[in-house]
Design a protein around this motif. Structure first.
Motif, short mmCIF file in Angstrom:
data_model
loop_
_atom_site.label_atom_id
_atom_site.label_comp_id
_atom_site.label_asym_id
_atom_site.label_seq_id
_atom_site.Cartn_x
_atom_site.Cartn_y
_atom_site.Cartn_z
N GLY A 104 1.21 -1.50 -0.21
CA GLY A 104 0.00 -0.06 -0.26
C GLY A 104 0.86 1.11 -0.03
O GLY A 104 0.07 2.36 -0.24
N LEU A 105 1.72 1.25 0.32
CA LEU A 105 2.83 2.31 0.89
C LEU A 105 3.61 2.57 -0.77
O LEU A 105 4.52 3.35 -1.54
N ILE A 106 3.56 1.53 -1.43
CA ILE A 106 5.12 0.96 -2.65
C ILE A 106 5.06 1.39 -4.07
O ILE A 106 5.03 1.97 -4.80
N ALA A 107 3.27 0.33 -4.02
CA ALA A 107 2.83 0.79 -5.15
C ALA A 107 2.19 1.10 -5.64
O ALA A 107 2.22 2.16 -7.35
N PRO A 108 1.70 3.13 -4.99
CA PRO A 108 1.38 4.16 -5.97
C PRO A 108 2.50 5.07 -6.46
O PRO A 108 2.19 5.58 -7.32
N LEU B 34 -8.56 16.50 -9.92
CA LEU B 34 -9.11 16.25 -11.31
C LEU B 34 -9.49 18.02 -12.13
O LEU B 34 -8.60 18.18 -12.79
N GLY B 35 -10.04 19.04 -11.32
CA GLY B 35 -10.41 20.11 -12.05
C GLY B 35 -9.20 20.78 -12.14
O GLY B 35 -8.66 21.31 -12.67
N HIS B 36 -8.19 20.98 -11.08
CA HIS B 36 -6.80 21.76 -10.95
C HIS B 36 -6.14 20.64 -12.18
O HIS B 36 -5.35 21.86 -12.72
N GLY B 37 -5.78 19.27 -11.96
CA GLY B 37 -4.88 19.17 -12.75
C GLY B 37 -5.26 19.72 -14.42
O GLY B 37 -4.32 18.96 -15.63
N PHE C 264 -4.39 11.65 -7.13
CA PHE C 264 -2.79 12.75 -6.40
C PHE C 264 -2.08 11.79 -7.16
O PHE C 264 -1.14 13.10 -7.98
N VAL C 265 -1.65 10.82 -7.36
CA VAL C 265 -0.23 10.51 -8.85
C VAL C 265 -0.26 11.24 -9.93
O VAL C 265 0.48 11.52 -10.17
N THR C 266 -1.94 10.91 -10.71
CA THR C 266 -1.64 11.62 -11.82
C THR C 266 -1.76 13.18 -11.97
O THR C 266 -0.67 13.85 -12.39
N TRP C 267 -2.12 13.46 -11.41
CA TRP C 267 -2.15 14.70 -10.77
C TRP C 267 -0.09 15.31 -9.75
O TRP C 267 0.06 16.92 -10.84
N LEU C 268 0.43 14.37 -9.13
CA LEU C 268 1.90 15.49 -9.38
C LEU C 268 2.32 14.67 -10.76
O LEU C 268 3.65 15.36 -11.22
N CYS C 269 2.30 13.86 -11.06
CA CYS C 269 3.24 13.57 -12.65
C CYS C 269 3.07 14.58 -13.18
O CYS C 269 3.94 15.25 -14.36
N VAL C 270 1.57 15.79 -13.18
CA VAL C 270 1.31 16.68 -14.63
C VAL C 270 2.10 17.44 -14.16
O VAL C 270 1.91 19.04 -15.34
N MET D 237 7.81 15.02 -3.43
CA MET D 237 6.36 15.04 -2.77
C MET D 237 5.06 13.94 -2.81
O MET D 237 4.89 14.11 -1.52
N TYR D 238 5.02 13.13 -3.13
CA TYR D 238 4.48 11.59 -2.13
C TYR D 238 4.73 11.38 -1.83
O TYR D 238 3.48 11.35 -0.24
N ILE D 239 6.22 11.08 -1.25
CA ILE D 239 6.31 10.04 0.19
C ILE D 239 5.93 11.36 1.52
O ILE D 239 6.13 11.26 2.47
N ALA D 240 6.39 12.82 0.82
CA ALA D 240 6.07 13.80 2.05
C ALA D 240 4.45 13.94 2.31
O ALA D 240 4.75 13.98 3.66
N VAL D 241 4.07 13.82 0.93
CA VAL D 241 2.20 13.81 2.09
C VAL D 241 1.99 12.74 3.21
O VAL D 241 1.44 12.69 3.57
#
Length: 263
Positions: free
Chosen positions: A61-65, A250-253, A157-163, A174-178
């Motif tokens: 659950g921690l690694i996969a995303p 989704l909206g912001h992304g 959230f992961v998709t938003w980070l990628c964009v 950012m993902y690890i920090a959040v």
């Protein structure tokens, strides 16, 4: 992608190791005192191990995303997204398709991992202390529905980070920090809440702390499946935060992706 194969292999390995580890642990503990038994209640049943497989603080659950996010970011580094735009696809459809595929992939992997964990743990542990009834089946479906909403939020959230992030390093940081930040806050609030609950005049403060605990989406995965039924209040807390978060991301992304300059 070879990294996707790595995720699948890790899912199988963790599903096998975790139940067997608890078998060895409990067999060597001898007689367990009531306090320890209560603390370990979520792990001495196959049901507890099934739902803990979805937790963001637990192995896959921690690694996969994070690993799936790395795979999706390759669409930007390899110029795949730019080629899609040149081919006539709208940026909105590209972003939404990434979020949908990420959601299906992420939840599918975690569900298979949890089912495999359940299958391996059942020969050693009872599913739950009371016998399994029809009400437990509906509780299981409700729980999976709540988990699905949470992982749709995480995939978005992961998709938003990628964009929005400029490089893969920032996505990872950012993902690890959040995740670690939200998990750490949840742990601190839990301890503070327990201490304050001992004081009669701190009842309102405890309720405020409980509210922030329950809207913490990254903490919700650790509490789903712990009981036998959900109240209407539980349902609202498990549905609204991930739903509002998903819509917002989704909206912001879509807005950010529409204005970004791809090289």
């Amino acid at each position: 992608d070879k990294l996707f194969l790595v995720v699948c292999i890790l899912g199988v390995v963790f599903a096998a190791i975790t139940p067997l580890l608890y078998v060895v642990l409990f067999s060597g503990m001898g007689e367990i005192d009531p306090v320890t038994e209560e603390l370990m209640a979520g792990y001495v049943t196959a049901k507890g191990q099934f739902f803990s497989a979805f937790s963001f603080g637990n192995n896959l659950g921690l690694i996969a995303p994070l690993l799936i996010g790395i795979i999706f970011y390759k669409d930007f580094t390899f110029g795949t997204v730019r080629n899609k735009i040149i081919s006539g696809h709208s940026r909105t459809s590209i972003f939404l398709s990434m979020a949908i595929v990420c959601s299906v992939t992420l939840f599918g992997i975690l569900l298979l991992h949890a089912l495999l964990t359940l299958g391996i743990s059942l020969p050693f542990f009872e599913y739950q202390a009371p016998p399994f009834e029809m009400a437990d089946f509906w509780y299981l479906l409700e729980s999976l529905g709540f988990m699905l909403l949470i992982y749709i939020f995480v995939a978005t959230f992961v998709t938003w980070l990628c964009v929005t992030m400029k490089n893969m390093g920032l996505v990872i940081v950012m993902y690890i920090a959040v995740v670690f930040g939200c998990t750490m806050i949840a742990g601190i609030l839990q301890v503070v809440g327990v201490v304050m609950a001992l004081e009669p005049d701190m009842e309102k403060t405890v309720k405020v702390l409980d509210f922030f605990q329950r809207i913490n989406v990254f903490n919700s995965s650790a509490t789903i499946g712990l009981g036998t039924a959900y109240t209407a209040e539980d349902a609202w807390y498990y549905v609204l935060p991930p739903l509002v978060g998903t819509v917002g991301l989704l909206g912001h992304g879509i807005w950010h992706f529409g204005r970004s300059d791809l090289k």
